[in-house]
Every structure is written in structure tokens, then in C-alpha cells.
Enzyme design. Structure first.
Site, PDB file in Angstrom:
ATOM      1  N   ARG A 104       0.850  -1.192   0.000  1.00 52.92           N
ATOM      2  CA  ARG A 104       0.000   0.000   0.000  1.00 52.92           C
ATOM      3  C   ARG A 104       0.878   1.233   0.000  1.00 52.92           C
ATOM      4  O   ARG A 104       1.742   1.382   0.850  1.00 52.92           O
ATOM      5  CB  ARG A 104      -0.882   0.034   1.254  1.00 52.92           C
ATOM      6  CG  ARG A 104      -1.926  -1.009   1.282  1.00 52.92           C
ATOM      7  CD  ARG A 104      -3.050  -0.684   2.231  1.00 52.92           C
ATOM      8  NE  ARG A 104      -2.671  -0.120   3.512  1.00 52.92           N
ATOM      9  CZ  ARG A 104      -3.543   0.285   4.425  1.00 52.92           C
ATOM     10  NH1 ARG A 104      -4.839   0.208   4.168  1.00 52.92           N
ATOM     11  NH2 ARG A 104      -3.152   0.774   5.570  1.00 52.92           N
ATOM     12  N   THR A 108      -1.403   7.418  -0.437  1.00 54.81           N
ATOM     13  CA  THR A 108      -2.720   7.233  -1.075  1.00 54.81           C
ATOM     14  C   THR A 108      -3.452   6.003  -0.535  1.00 54.81           C
ATOM     15  O   THR A 108      -4.660   5.877  -0.728  1.00 54.81           O
ATOM     16  CB  THR A 108      -2.553   7.036  -2.598  1.00 54.81           C
ATOM     17  OG1 THR A 108      -1.816   5.813  -2.805  1.00 54.81           O
ATOM     18  CG2 THR A 108      -1.813   8.188  -3.235  1.00 54.81           C
ATOM     19  N   ASP A 200       0.139  -3.429  12.059  1.00 53.83           N
ATOM     20  CA  ASP A 200       0.648  -3.755  10.724  1.00 53.83           C
ATOM     21  C   ASP A 200       1.067  -5.221  10.702  1.00 53.83           C
ATOM     22  O   ASP A 200       2.072  -5.600  11.315  1.00 53.83           O
ATOM     23  CB  ASP A 200       1.835  -2.842  10.381  1.00 53.83           C
ATOM     24  CG  ASP A 200       2.247  -3.011   8.929  1.00 53.83           C
ATOM     25  OD1 ASP A 200       2.559  -4.149   8.524  1.00 53.83           O
ATOM     26  OD2 ASP A 200       2.242  -2.024   8.180  1.00 53.83           O
ATOM     27  N   ASP A 203       4.679  -6.105   9.381  1.00 53.48           N
ATOM     28  CA  ASP A 203       5.730  -5.727  10.343  1.00 53.48           C
ATOM     29  C   ASP A 203       5.762  -6.669  11.542  1.00 53.48           C
ATOM     30  O   ASP A 203       6.828  -7.025  12.038  1.00 53.48           O
ATOM     31  CB  ASP A 203       5.516  -4.286  10.827  1.00 53.48           C
ATOM     32  CG  ASP A 203       5.930  -3.262   9.779  1.00 53.48           C
ATOM     33  OD1 ASP A 203       6.696  -3.636   8.852  1.00 53.48           O
ATOM     34  OD2 ASP A 203       5.500  -2.101   9.877  1.00 53.48           O
TER      35      ASP A 203
HETATM   36  C1  PRP Z   1      -1.234  -4.933   4.215  1.00 57.28           C
HETATM   37  C2  PRP Z   1      -2.010  -6.229   4.293  1.00 57.28           C
HETATM   38  C3  PRP Z   1      -2.821  -6.189   3.029  1.00 57.28           C
HETATM   39  C4  PRP Z   1      -3.116  -4.729   2.878  1.00 57.28           C
HETATM   40  C5  PRP Z   1      -4.511  -4.463   3.325  1.00 57.28           C
HETATM   41  O1  PRP Z   1      -0.148  -5.048   3.378  1.00 57.28           O
HETATM   42  O2  PRP Z   1      -1.209  -7.359   4.379  1.00 57.28           O
HETATM   43  O3  PRP Z   1      -2.157  -6.690   1.905  1.00 57.28           O
HETATM   44  O4  PRP Z   1      -2.193  -4.016   3.723  1.00 57.28           O
HETATM   45  O5  PRP Z   1      -4.867  -3.149   3.111  1.00 57.28           O
HETATM   46  P1  PRP Z   1      -5.939  -2.698   2.022  1.00 57.28           P
HETATM   47  O6  PRP Z   1      -7.114  -3.608   2.211  1.00 57.28           O
HETATM   48  O7  PRP Z   1      -6.224  -1.289   2.403  1.00 57.28           O
HETATM   49  O8  PRP Z   1      -5.332  -2.840   0.664  1.00 57.28           O
HETATM   50  P2  PRP Z   1       0.940  -3.873   3.215  1.00 57.28           P
HETATM   51  O9  PRP Z   1       0.584  -3.009   2.065  1.00 57.28           O
HETATM   52  O10 PRP Z   1       1.148  -3.198   4.531  1.00 57.28           O
HETATM   53  O11 PRP Z   1       2.213  -4.660   2.760  1.00 57.28           O
HETATM   54  P3  PRP Z   1       3.086  -5.735   3.582  1.00 57.28           P
HETATM   55  O12 PRP Z   1       2.235  -6.970   3.761  1.00 57.28           O
HETATM   56  O13 PRP Z   1       4.240  -5.957   2.683  1.00 57.28           O
HETATM   57  O14 PRP Z   1       3.480  -5.131   4.895  1.00 57.28           O
HETATM   58  N1  URA Z   2      -2.577  -3.416   6.774  1.00 59.38           N
HETATM   59  C1  URA Z   2      -2.261  -3.922   7.982  1.00 59.38           C
HETATM   60  O1  URA Z   2      -1.292  -4.682   8.120  1.00 59.38           O
HETATM   61  N2  URA Z   2      -3.036  -3.588   9.031  1.00 59.38           N
HETATM   62  C2  URA Z   2      -4.112  -2.810   8.904  1.00 59.38           C
HETATM   63  O2  URA Z   2      -4.790  -2.551   9.915  1.00 59.38           O
HETATM   64  C3  URA Z   2      -4.412  -2.288   7.640  1.00 59.38           C
HETATM   65  C4  URA Z   2      -3.630  -2.611   6.590  1.00 59.38           C
END
Ligand code: PRP
Ligand code: URA
Length: 209
Positions: A104, A108, A200, A203
Site C-alpha cells: 500500500r 494514497t 501492521d 511488520d
Molecule cells: C497490508 C495487508 C494487506 C493490505 C490491506 O499489506 O497485508 O495486503 O495491507 O490493506 P488494504 O485492504 O487497504 O489494501 P501492506 O501493504 O502493509 O504490505 P506488507 O504486507 O508488505 O506489509
Molecule cells: N494493513 C495492515 O497490516 N493492518 C491494517 O490494519 C491495515 C492494513
């Protein structure tokens, strides 16, 4: 319209509460996520088609049930979806695994694609898309769109925690894809994080913050 299945089970609820706790560290968080993925996998695979096969037990021949025809593929959305793969493949060891990389954009909150590697015969498989978080829904919407472009027509979305906003957006974009989750939370905050959520997920799985 697709169905939102909230899988209610005391073990899942207990383990999810441990994951939500900010004092829970990376090792336990990862183990708990895989344990929940395995427990949820039992429900997500409930309608897998069976067929009759003749086998021979040590006593006699019999007609027995085996998973038929269409086989499974598990497609985690990187990174956090990776945390569900071990649990699911323990349940279905022959499932193929594909990967979709999306992150993400911090400003945005829109998903950005950076990787896609899928089994060659993905269009012939039942696909379980795995990602612990459905927040705005953008990442899951894009991942399923990518799979449909490759011919997939039997897809399920498996999350841990979902927000009402994400459920609405996903169901509007993909009314044919059911969502399976362990909890429907209250809302998103101003940073598009799920409230109360678990923070997160990526993380916390990989210890990056
Ligand atoms: C997180 C999570 C989803 C997304 C959800 O990933 O694992 O993929 O956010 O959010 P959304 O429904 O608003 O799209 P992130 O983009 O943080 O990436 P990561 O898993 O690499 O940390
Ligand atoms: N991605 C995450 O990992 N946690 C949230 O709460 C939203 C998006």
C-alpha cells in the site's frame, strides 16, 4: 452477491486475541497466524468436491472418497499473506503456491503491484487468496482482478481481520468471490488501519518495526 463467512470457534477467537495484544512478539505472532490459518482452512475447504475411487484396505476392496478434479492453489498477497501459507499447506500438502506482491502506498493507501508468480495451470485450480488484513480492500480487489485476468473463475478470499469498508469494496468489485474471516472489526482509522485490528501485520510477522 458474495457471502462473508465469519468463522467462529473458541480456539480461533482465543488465538486472535493473543495476536491483537501489542505485547505479543514476532515468534508467537507468526505461530498463532499459521495455527489460525490451519483452523480456518478446515472451513474454507469445506465444499471441495469429492469423487469415488476404488481402493483396497488390508481387508477388502472399497469405494472411498477422494478430492476430485479441480485442485487447490494458495496465493498469498506478499508480504503478510506468507504468514498463512504453512498453516494451509499443512492441511493440503499438494496445493500449489503462487505469489502476488502488493504494497500500500503510504500516502494514497492504494496498492502497488511489484511481483506476480503463479502456477502455470492456475486457471484450472480452486484458488485461495490469503492475506490477514482486509482494510480498504484495495489489495485484495487488485489481487483477485489479476487472477481473473489469468482465467481463474473459482476464487475464495481468506483473511484474518476485515473492516466493513474493505468488505463493501471487495464485494462490489468481486460479487462472485466469498470472503472467509475470523473477525469483522469496527472501522478504519485516518491511516486506513483497522480498528481495533492488530496493527501492521507484515511488520509484526517479519519484525520490521
Ligand atoms: C497490508 C495487508 C494487506 C493490505 C490491506 O499489506 O497485508 O495486503 O495491507 O490493506 P488494504 O485492504 O487497504 O489494501 P501492506 O501493504 O502493509 O504490505 P506488507 O504486507 O508488505 O506489509
Ligand atoms: N494493513 C495492515 O497490516 N493492518 C491494517 O490494519 C491495515 C492494513
Amino acid at each position: 452477491m458474495s457471502t462473508l463467512h465469519i468463522i467462529e470457534h473458541p480456539l480461533i477467537e482465543h488465538k486472535l486475541s493473543l495476536m491483537r495484544d501489542k505485547e505479543t512478539g514476532t515468534k508467537d505472532f507468526k505461530e498463532l497466524l499459521n495455527e489460525i490459518a490451519m483452523l480456518m482452512g478446515y472451513e474454507v475447504t469445506r465444499d471441495l468436491p469429492l469423487e469415488d475411487k476404488v481402493i483396497e484396505t488390508p481387508i477388502c476392496k472399497m469405494t472411498a472418497k477422494k478430492i476430485s478434479g479441480k485442485k487447490l492453489a494458495i496465493v498469498p498477497i506478499l508480504r503478510a499473506g506468507l504468514g498463512m501459507v504453512d498453516g494451509l499447506t499443512r492441511l493440503v500438502p499438494v496445493a500449489k503456491v503462487g505469489f502476488i506482491g502488493l504494497y500500500r502506498d503510504p500516502t494514497t493507501h492504494k496498492p502497488v503491484e511489484y511481483y506476480c508468480k503463479l502456477p502455470e495451470d492456475i486457471d484450472k485450480r480452486i484458488v485461495i487468496v490469503a492475506d490477514p488484513m482486509l482494510a480498504t480492500g484495495g489489495s485484495a480487489v487488485d489481487a483477485v482482478t489479476m487472477l481473473k485476468k489469468r482465467g481463474c473463475n473459482n476464487i475464495k478470499l481468506m483473511n484474518l481481520v476485515v473492516a466493513p469498508e474493505g468488505v463493501k469494496a471487495f464485494r462490489e468489485a468481486h460479487p462472485d468471490v466469498d470472503i472467509y474471516a475470523a473477525a469483522l472489526d469496527d472501522k478504519l482509522n485516518e491511516n486506513a488501519y483497522i480498528v481495533p485490528g492488530l496493527g501492521d501485520a507484515g511488520d509484526r510477522i517479519f519484525g520490521t518495526k
